[in-house]
Motif scaffolding. Sequence first.
Motif, PDB file in Angstrom:
ATOM      1  N   ARG A  14     -25.956 -11.826  24.590  1.00  0.00           N
ATOM      2  CA  ARG A  14     -25.591 -12.441  23.311  1.00  0.00           C
ATOM      3  C   ARG A  14     -25.535 -11.411  22.185  1.00  0.00           C
ATOM      4  O   ARG A  14     -24.935 -11.675  21.128  1.00  0.00           O
ATOM      5  CB  ARG A  14     -26.615 -13.531  22.979  1.00  0.00           C
ATOM      6  N   LEU A  15     -26.182 -10.249  22.365  1.00  0.00           N
ATOM      7  CA  LEU A  15     -26.122  -9.199  21.352  1.00  0.00           C
ATOM      8  C   LEU A  15     -24.786  -8.469  21.360  1.00  0.00           C
ATOM      9  O   LEU A  15     -24.403  -7.853  20.373  1.00  0.00           O
ATOM     10  CB  LEU A  15     -27.260  -8.193  21.552  1.00  0.00           C
ATOM     11  N   VAL A  16     -24.069  -8.541  22.473  1.00  0.00           N
ATOM     12  CA  VAL A  16     -22.730  -7.964  22.555  1.00  0.00           C
ATOM     13  C   VAL A  16     -21.714  -8.927  21.951  1.00  0.00           C
ATOM     14  O   VAL A  16     -20.874  -8.564  21.131  1.00  0.00           O
ATOM     15  CB  VAL A  16     -22.360  -7.649  24.013  1.00  0.00           C
ATOM     16  N   CYS A  17     -21.802 -10.181  22.383  1.00  0.00           N
ATOM     17  CA  CYS A  17     -20.943 -11.237  21.853  1.00  0.00           C
ATOM     18  C   CYS A  17     -21.626 -12.559  22.170  1.00  0.00           C
ATOM     19  O   CYS A  17     -21.955 -12.828  23.328  1.00  0.00           O
ATOM     20  CB  CYS A  17     -19.548 -11.176  22.494  1.00  0.00           C
ATOM     21  N   ASP A  18     -21.843 -13.362  21.154  1.00  0.00           N
ATOM     22  CA  ASP A  18     -22.565 -14.619  21.340  1.00  0.00           C
ATOM     23  C   ASP A  18     -21.564 -15.740  21.613  1.00  0.00           C
ATOM     24  O   ASP A  18     -20.837 -16.186  20.726  1.00  0.00           O
ATOM     25  CB  ASP A  18     -23.396 -14.932  20.093  1.00  0.00           C
ATOM     26  N   PHE A  19     -21.539 -16.205  22.854  1.00  0.00           N
ATOM     27  CA  PHE A  19     -20.594 -17.247  23.255  1.00  0.00           C
ATOM     28  C   PHE A  19     -20.932 -18.601  22.642  1.00  0.00           C
ATOM     29  O   PHE A  19     -20.093 -19.495  22.618  1.00  0.00           O
ATOM     30  CB  PHE A  19     -20.566 -17.364  24.781  1.00  0.00           C
ATOM     31  N   HIS A  20     -22.157 -18.741  22.154  1.00  0.00           N
ATOM     32  CA  HIS A  20     -22.592 -20.004  21.559  1.00  0.00           C
ATOM     33  C   HIS A  20     -22.392 -19.984  20.047  1.00  0.00           C
ATOM     34  O   HIS A  20     -23.172 -20.560  19.285  1.00  0.00           O
ATOM     35  CB  HIS A  20     -24.066 -20.243  21.913  1.00  0.00           C
ATOM     36  N   ARG A  21     -21.362 -19.301  19.617  1.00  0.00           N
ATOM     37  CA  ARG A  21     -20.954 -19.252  18.212  1.00  0.00           C
ATOM     38  C   ARG A  21     -19.442 -19.419  18.138  1.00  0.00           C
ATOM     39  O   ARG A  21     -18.730 -19.069  19.079  1.00  0.00           O
ATOM     40  CB  ARG A  21     -21.330 -17.903  17.573  1.00  0.00           C
ATOM     41  N   THR A  22     -18.965 -19.922  17.026  1.00  0.00           N
ATOM     42  CA  THR A  22     -17.525 -19.987  16.810  1.00  0.00           C
ATOM     43  C   THR A  22     -17.013 -18.589  16.482  1.00  0.00           C
ATOM     44  O   THR A  22     -17.777 -17.707  16.079  1.00  0.00           O
ATOM     45  CB  THR A  22     -17.184 -20.951  15.667  1.00  0.00           C
ATOM     46  N   GLU A  23     -15.733 -18.390  16.639  1.00  0.00           N
ATOM     47  CA  GLU A  23     -15.156 -17.064  16.415  1.00  0.00           C
ATOM     48  C   GLU A  23     -15.344 -16.579  14.984  1.00  0.00           C
ATOM     49  O   GLU A  23     -15.429 -15.372  14.745  1.00  0.00           O
ATOM     50  CB  GLU A  23     -13.664 -17.068  16.770  1.00  0.00           C
ATOM     51  N   ASP A  24     -15.403 -17.504  14.018  1.00  0.00           N
ATOM     52  CA  ASP A  24     -15.513 -17.099  12.617  1.00  0.00           C
ATOM     53  C   ASP A  24     -16.956 -17.033  12.121  1.00  0.00           C
ATOM     54  O   ASP A  24     -17.212 -16.758  10.951  1.00  0.00           O
ATOM     55  CB  ASP A  24     -14.696 -18.028  11.720  1.00  0.00           C
ATOM     56  N   ASP A  25     -17.915 -17.263  13.010  1.00  0.00           N
ATOM     57  CA  ASP A  25     -19.330 -17.169  12.640  1.00  0.00           C
ATOM     58  C   ASP A  25     -19.718 -15.691  12.571  1.00  0.00           C
ATOM     59  O   ASP A  25     -19.503 -14.942  13.533  1.00  0.00           O
ATOM     60  CB  ASP A  25     -20.176 -17.887  13.700  1.00  0.00           C
ATOM     61  N   PRO A  26     -20.293 -15.230  11.468  1.00  0.00           N
ATOM     62  CA  PRO A  26     -20.690 -13.814  11.367  1.00  0.00           C
ATOM     63  C   PRO A  26     -21.633 -13.382  12.486  1.00  0.00           C
ATOM     64  O   PRO A  26     -21.670 -12.196  12.853  1.00  0.00           O
ATOM     65  CB  PRO A  26     -21.380 -13.742  10.003  1.00  0.00           C
ATOM     66  N   ALA A  27     -22.383 -14.322  13.055  1.00  0.00           N
ATOM     67  CA  ALA A  27     -23.350 -13.984  14.099  1.00  0.00           C
ATOM     68  C   ALA A  27     -22.729 -13.934  15.491  1.00  0.00           C
ATOM     69  O   ALA A  27     -23.448 -13.734  16.468  1.00  0.00           O
ATOM     70  CB  ALA A  27     -24.500 -14.988  14.099  1.00  0.00           C
ATOM     71  N   VAL A  28     -21.405 -14.080  15.586  1.00  0.00           N
ATOM     72  CA  VAL A  28     -20.764 -13.987  16.899  1.00  0.00           C
ATOM     73  C   VAL A  28     -20.934 -12.579  17.475  1.00  0.00           C
ATOM     74  O   VAL A  28     -21.001 -12.386  18.698  1.00  0.00           O
ATOM     75  CB  VAL A  28     -19.279 -14.408  16.827  1.00  0.00           C
ATOM     76  N   VAL A  29     -21.029 -11.591  16.604  1.00  0.00           N
ATOM     77  CA  VAL A  29     -21.463 -10.232  16.964  1.00  0.00           C
ATOM     78  C   VAL A  29     -22.598  -9.905  15.993  1.00  0.00           C
ATOM     79  O   VAL A  29     -22.371  -9.416  14.889  1.00  0.00           O
ATOM     80  CB  VAL A  29     -20.323  -9.204  16.860  1.00  0.00           C
ATOM     81  N   PRO A  30     -23.831 -10.184  16.381  1.00  0.00           N
ATOM     82  CA  PRO A  30     -24.942 -10.148  15.423  1.00  0.00           C
ATOM     83  C   PRO A  30     -25.347  -8.744  15.018  1.00  0.00           C
ATOM     84  O   PRO A  30     -25.370  -7.820  15.836  1.00  0.00           O
ATOM     85  CB  PRO A  30     -26.081 -10.838  16.178  1.00  0.00           C
ATOM     86  N   THR A  31     -25.687  -8.597  13.764  1.00  0.00           N
ATOM     87  CA  THR A  31     -26.227  -7.333  13.263  1.00  0.00           C
ATOM     88  C   THR A  31     -27.738  -7.425  13.059  1.00  0.00           C
ATOM     89  O   THR A  31     -28.379  -6.432  12.727  1.00  0.00           O
ATOM     90  CB  THR A  31     -25.560  -6.935  11.937  1.00  0.00           C
TER      91      THR A  31
END
Length: 242
Positions: A77-94
Amino acid sequence: MMIDNLPYRQVGTDDLRAGGLLCVADHASNFVPEDIELGIDPALLDQHIAVDIGVEGIADRLARRHNIPAHIACVSRLVCDFHRTEDDPAVVPTESDGRLIAGNIGANIEARLERFHRPYHDALSKLISKVQPRMIVALHSFTPKMKTSDEDRPWEVSLLYNQDDRAARHAIRLFGEQGLTVGDNEPYSGKELNATMDRHAEAAGIPYCTVEIRQDQIANEAGQARWAVMLADVMGRVALEV
């Protein structure tokens, strides 16, 4: 790890019968491709910020031993969070639970979406069309205590939902009958974060249970086996009610 560069794998999907259960595990893996540098201590990849501990083992058991096919994430999920929408800033979390994910600062979000997020969800959509499930079981796990909070999380299992709570209501009751402490939209609310089930279940009118299991319950194989048996039983009974 990824097989054939796919961000997911599917288990138990051969010779499917329509109308059964389908398991989805968005956060089952802690794998990070070699060409992606997260800039974190590698030890963090074994913690809850990187992976839903115990979920992969349960999903595999459900598919291989209980005839519930599974769609399982193969990327952290730190690479890409599939449980987020594409426009969610946390889709690739910092940041996650107070930990800085420095390598994701300035990351090419579109490239991550195209490489990981879209293939994952496109394949899930196709699988749902093929399986035509009576109900979807979205499987997650949660840490007993967040690093950024002093509060213990007492629930052994929780059910999350957004607008469609018909399956969750039955599951809450049935897990309670097992003597478990059951959360109702805890430790976070499905009304705030329910991206995968909003897209693939609620939008299609498919009943679903988003099941969150506390990680200390399933940190080893014995716990995973126990919960796989219990989930197969409870989810099977819920599916008969919705």
